[in-house]
Write a protein that holds these residues in place. Structure first.
Motif, PDB file in Angstrom:
ATOM      1  N   ALA A  81       3.546   2.920  14.136  1.00  0.00           N
ATOM      2  CA  ALA A  81       4.274   3.202  12.892  1.00  0.00           C
ATOM      3  C   ALA A  81       3.503   2.745  11.663  1.00  0.00           C
ATOM      4  N   VAL A  82       2.541   1.846  11.843  1.00  0.00           N
ATOM      5  CA  VAL A  82       1.742   1.372  10.710  1.00  0.00           C
ATOM      6  C   VAL A  82       1.007   2.540  10.035  1.00  0.00           C
ATOM      7  N   PHE A  83       0.650   3.540  10.824  1.00  0.00           N
ATOM      8  CA  PHE A  83      -0.054   4.692  10.261  1.00  0.00           C
ATOM      9  C   PHE A  83       0.912   5.611   9.505  1.00  0.00           C
ATOM     10  N   ASP A  84       2.135   5.727  10.027  1.00  0.00           N
ATOM     11  CA  ASP A  84       3.116   6.617   9.406  1.00  0.00           C
ATOM     12  C   ASP A  84       3.595   6.095   8.052  1.00  0.00           C
ATOM     13  N   THR A  85       3.624   4.777   7.887  1.00  0.00           N
ATOM     14  CA  THR A  85       4.165   4.189   6.654  1.00  0.00           C
ATOM     15  C   THR A  85       3.093   3.877   5.619  1.00  0.00           C
ATOM     16  N   PHE A  86       1.817   4.023   5.982  1.00  0.00           N
ATOM     17  CA  PHE A  86       0.745   3.585   5.079  1.00  0.00           C
ATOM     18  C   PHE A  86       0.782   4.312   3.738  1.00  0.00           C
ATOM     19  N   GLY A  87       0.921   5.630   3.775  1.00  0.00           N
ATOM     20  CA  GLY A  87       0.850   6.408   2.543  1.00  0.00           C
ATOM     21  C   GLY A  87       1.897   6.008   1.528  1.00  0.00           C
TER      22      GLY A  87
ATOM     23  N   ASP B 248       1.576   3.759  -2.032  1.00  0.00           N
ATOM     24  CA  ASP B 248       2.040   4.289  -3.309  1.00  0.00           C
ATOM     25  C   ASP B 248       2.978   3.301  -3.999  1.00  0.00           C
ATOM     26  N   VAL B 249       3.917   2.729  -3.236  1.00  0.00           N
ATOM     27  CA  VAL B 249       4.891   1.789  -3.808  1.00  0.00           C
ATOM     28  C   VAL B 249       4.216   0.499  -4.262  1.00  0.00           C
ATOM     29  N   SER B 250       3.244   0.012  -3.482  1.00  0.00           N
ATOM     30  CA  SER B 250       2.598  -1.276  -3.785  1.00  0.00           C
ATOM     31  C   SER B 250       1.380  -1.140  -4.676  1.00  0.00           C
ATOM     32  N   SER B 251       1.104   0.066  -5.155  1.00  0.00           N
ATOM     33  CA  SER B 251      -0.080   0.328  -5.994  1.00  0.00           C
ATOM     34  C   SER B 251      -1.379  -0.061  -5.279  1.00  0.00           C
ATOM     35  N   GLY B 252      -1.444   0.274  -3.991  1.00  0.00           N
ATOM     36  CA  GLY B 252      -2.673   0.037  -3.241  1.00  0.00           C
ATOM     37  C   GLY B 252      -2.827  -1.365  -2.697  1.00  0.00           C
ATOM     38  N   HIS B 253      -1.713  -2.026  -2.364  1.00  0.00           N
ATOM     39  CA  HIS B 253      -1.790  -3.398  -1.842  1.00  0.00           C
ATOM     40  C   HIS B 253      -0.968  -3.532  -0.552  1.00  0.00           C
ATOM     41  N   VAL B 254      -1.164  -2.590   0.367  1.00  0.00           N
ATOM     42  CA  VAL B 254      -0.410  -2.608   1.622  1.00  0.00           C
ATOM     43  C   VAL B 254      -0.699  -3.858   2.459  1.00  0.00           C
ATOM     44  N   PRO B 255      -1.962  -4.303   2.606  1.00  0.00           N
ATOM     45  CA  PRO B 255      -2.201  -5.520   3.401  1.00  0.00           C
ATOM     46  C   PRO B 255      -1.413  -6.722   2.871  1.00  0.00           C
TER      47      PRO B 255
ATOM     48  N   ILE C 258      -6.908  -8.387  -2.621  1.00  0.00           N
ATOM     49  CA  ILE C 258      -5.817  -8.125  -1.668  1.00  0.00           C
ATOM     50  C   ILE C 258      -4.468  -8.203  -2.359  1.00  0.00           C
ATOM     51  N   PHE C 259      -4.291  -9.234  -3.190  1.00  0.00           N
ATOM     52  CA  PHE C 259      -2.991  -9.430  -3.848  1.00  0.00           C
ATOM     53  C   PHE C 259      -3.011  -8.855  -5.266  1.00  0.00           C
ATOM     54  N   PRO C 260      -1.891  -8.285  -5.699  1.00  0.00           N
ATOM     55  CA  PRO C 260      -1.813  -7.678  -7.034  1.00  0.00           C
ATOM     56  C   PRO C 260      -1.585  -8.728  -8.113  1.00  0.00           C
ATOM     57  N   SER C 261      -1.608  -8.286  -9.334  1.00  0.00           N
ATOM     58  CA  SER C 261      -1.319  -9.174 -10.459  1.00  0.00           C
ATOM     59  C   SER C 261      -0.519  -8.404 -11.496  1.00  0.00           C
ATOM     60  N   GLY C 262       0.167  -9.122 -12.353  1.00  0.00           N
ATOM     61  CA  GLY C 262       0.897  -8.501 -13.451  1.00  0.00           C
ATOM     62  C   GLY C 262       2.056  -7.636 -12.991  1.00  0.00           C
ATOM     63  N   ASP C 263       2.148  -6.437 -13.526  1.00  0.00           N
ATOM     64  CA  ASP C 263       3.270  -5.549 -13.271  1.00  0.00           C
ATOM     65  C   ASP C 263       3.316  -5.031 -11.836  1.00  0.00           C
ATOM     66  N   GLU C 264       2.215  -5.161 -11.095  1.00  0.00           N
ATOM     67  CA  GLU C 264       2.167  -4.627  -9.743  1.00  0.00           C
ATOM     68  C   GLU C 264       2.888  -5.514  -8.736  1.00  0.00           C
TER      69      GLU C 264
ATOM     70  N   LEU D 215       4.857  -4.838  -4.975  1.00  0.00           N
ATOM     71  CA  LEU D 215       4.485  -5.508  -3.735  1.00  0.00           C
ATOM     72  C   LEU D 215       5.724  -5.874  -2.930  1.00  0.00           C
ATOM     73  N   PHE D 216       6.745  -6.433  -3.590  1.00  0.00           N
ATOM     74  CA  PHE D 216       7.959  -6.832  -2.884  1.00  0.00           C
ATOM     75  C   PHE D 216       8.770  -5.611  -2.451  1.00  0.00           C
ATOM     76  N   GLY D 217       8.709  -4.552  -3.227  1.00  0.00           N
ATOM     77  CA  GLY D 217       9.369  -3.319  -2.808  1.00  0.00           C
ATOM     78  C   GLY D 217       8.748  -2.765  -1.538  1.00  0.00           C
ATOM     79  N   ALA D 218       7.420  -2.793  -1.468  1.00  0.00           N
ATOM     80  CA  ALA D 218       6.729  -2.331  -0.262  1.00  0.00           C
ATOM     81  C   ALA D 218       6.999  -3.253   0.917  1.00  0.00           C
ATOM     82  N   ALA D 219       7.083  -4.583   0.646  1.00  0.00           N
ATOM     83  CA  ALA D 219       7.378  -5.540   1.719  1.00  0.00           C
ATOM     84  C   ALA D 219       8.743  -5.268   2.333  1.00  0.00           C
ATOM     85  N   ALA D 220       9.714  -4.915   1.489  1.00  0.00           N
ATOM     86  CA  ALA D 220      11.049  -4.577   1.996  1.00  0.00           C
ATOM     87  C   ALA D 220      10.986  -3.334   2.870  1.00  0.00           C
ATOM     88  N   LEU D 221      10.181  -2.365   2.460  1.00  0.00           N
ATOM     89  CA  LEU D 221      10.007  -1.141   3.239  1.00  0.00           C
ATOM     90  C   LEU D 221       9.361  -1.432   4.590  1.00  0.00           C
ATOM     91  N   LEU D 222       8.393  -2.347   4.606  1.00  0.00           N
ATOM     92  CA  LEU D 222       7.615  -2.615   5.811  1.00  0.00           C
ATOM     93  C   LEU D 222       8.226  -3.672   6.716  1.00  0.00           C
TER      94      LEU D 222
END
Length: 445
Positions: free
Chosen positions: A28-34, A38-45, A184-190, A194-201
């Protein structure tokens, strides 16, 4: 009439871990990556790190409770014995939504994958076919199902390893470079993304909780199940982070894909061509099959626990086949109910699993907190941390997850809970008598 036959303890640590990983569905990691990118602005890891840390607190709560109640009922058993018997039944009832929704999701995914290759065959054939096969295998006993899951998980791991190798090779050959620690980790408005993507994952880690329903199938469950919980969560965390680290390095911007939600087949073709795509899709199908097998196995054990207790009609739900030592009636019932996938969308089925999973996560942490306040005498600093602070953190994250649910999931959960409450009211003479109780000491042999 007392239950004369009990589930035999046949599973070892490796079997339990295999079931947990199969339920988790690593592919499922492959199915949710895209969509996660998008939600995490490129910070899935980084999103996976946040999700793993948050879920780990709930995993620790499960580990504590399974030592106290090494039985098949999982959160149903914990809640009814620690907080309230009536509430335990309702929690078990609502949690069952997740167990019944996952076979539906896997049946729908099987339909999506196979219909793409064989469009002339009606989708309901694939849905019904998957459910018939997994029901048949589960009837023949837990060890057969667990051993088959082990083989399927190994194949998925092989697909993941090859995928990662091809991704690394593409990074080395191409213009992209590996993400640095600072990136790896975002800054500022991103950060909010990150937390929205964490909830998804976060739901990627479902699996460590499902194996608690196998406590009565497991040899030495008080030791084996807590270890398996942490192993499954740990393997999932490392695998998800590692795979997405290299995927994000190669594809920092997912807008290049035609379908963000279905980016994985496009990535497979880009890094390995059509030959690897065929291998990758085989892994996806095996993942769907293994997860469906594990989900039905866990659901049948939850219903068995409630049937053995007499909360559900005992002759049906508490029945074990004398030869196969499996709750055959429950397995067949779940197979029939899962046919509802024919009438649901993937989004609707996913929202149902969220309701059940979040209910289970919430009450497992609440049970540990309730135990903390029931404890008499002095409390050490370590006890306060492990039995109050950690579950409180786990509960806080689950509350955040609840806020992400859509209205369909919330209404569906409320209606289902009301139906369970009405049933419980009638079976307990409108709450004048407690639900039946099983003697746990009889099951610890």
């Amino acid at each position: 009439m007392e239950q004369s036959n009990h589930i035999e303890r046949k599973l070892k640590l490796i079997h339990v871990v295999a079931v947990g990983l199969a339920y988790m569905s690593p592919m499922a990691v492959f199915d949710t990556f895209g969509i996660a990118s998008d939600v995490s602005s490129g910070h899935v890891p980084a999103a996976y790190i946040v999700a793993f840390v948050a879920i780990l607190f709930t995993a620790l709560s499960y580990g504590k409770l399974v030592r106290q109640f090494p039985t098949a009922g999982s959160v149903y058993t914990y809640t009814r014995n620690i907080i309230n018997p009536y509430l335990g039944v309702i929690v078990g009832w609502v949690t069952f939504i997740a167990y019944i929704a996952l076979p539906m999701i896997n049946a729908l995914l099987a339909d999506i994958y196979l219909s793409a290759g064989f469009p002339e065959i009606p989708g309901w054939v694939w849905i019904a076919g998957l459910l018939v096969v997994i029901s048949f295998l589960n009837i023949f006993g837990v060890k057969l199902a667990a051993s088959l899951n082990l083989l399927l998980v190994v194949f998925q791991a092989l697909v993941g390893i090859i995928f990662t190798y091809l991704t690394i090779r593409s990074i080395v050959k191409g213009p992209e470079s590996f993400i640095t620690i600072g990136e790896i980790f975002p800054s500022g408005d991103e950060v909010s993304g990150l937390f929205g993507a964490a909830a998804l994952l976060a739901l990627s880690f479902i699996g460590f909780d499902a194996i608690t329903t196998l406590s009565e199938d497991t040899i030495n469950p008080k030791k084996t199940i807590p270890r398996a919980i942490l192993i499954v969560a740990g393997i999932g965390g490392v695998f998800f982070f590692g795979v997405t680290y290299f995927m994000q390095s190669l594809f920092p911007d997912v807008s290049i894909f035609n379908d963000i939600e279905g980016a994985s087949p496009e990535i497979a073709v880009m890094i390995g061509g059509n030959l690897f795509l065929s291998f990758f899709l085989a892994g996806a199908l095996f993942s769907v099959f293994a997860s469906g097998l594990a989900a039905q196995l866990s659901a049948s054990r939850l219903l068995y626990a409630m049937g053995r207790d007499g909360v559900l009609p005992k002759r049906f739900f508490g029945y074990l086949h004398p030869k196969f030592n499996s709750p055959v009636a429950n397995i067949l019932l779940i197979g029939v109910l899962s046919l509802g996938a024919i009438f649901l969308s993937l989004e609707e089925a996913t929202s149902l699993i969220n309701v059940g999973a979040f209910t289970a996560f919430s009450f497992v942490n609440l049970c540990v907190i309730f135990n903390f306040f029931k404890q008499k005498g002095p409390r050490s600093f370590g006890f306060i941390i492990g039995s109050f602070i950690f579950p409180a953190i786990g509960l806080a994250f689950v509350v955040y997850l609840w806020a992400s649910l859509d209205i369909f999931a919330i209404i569906g959960g409320i209606v289902w809970a009301l139906l369970g409450t009405i049933y419980l009211a009638f079976t307990t003479d409108f709450f004048k008598k407690e639900p039946p109780q099983i003697a746990f000491d009889e099951l610890e042999a």
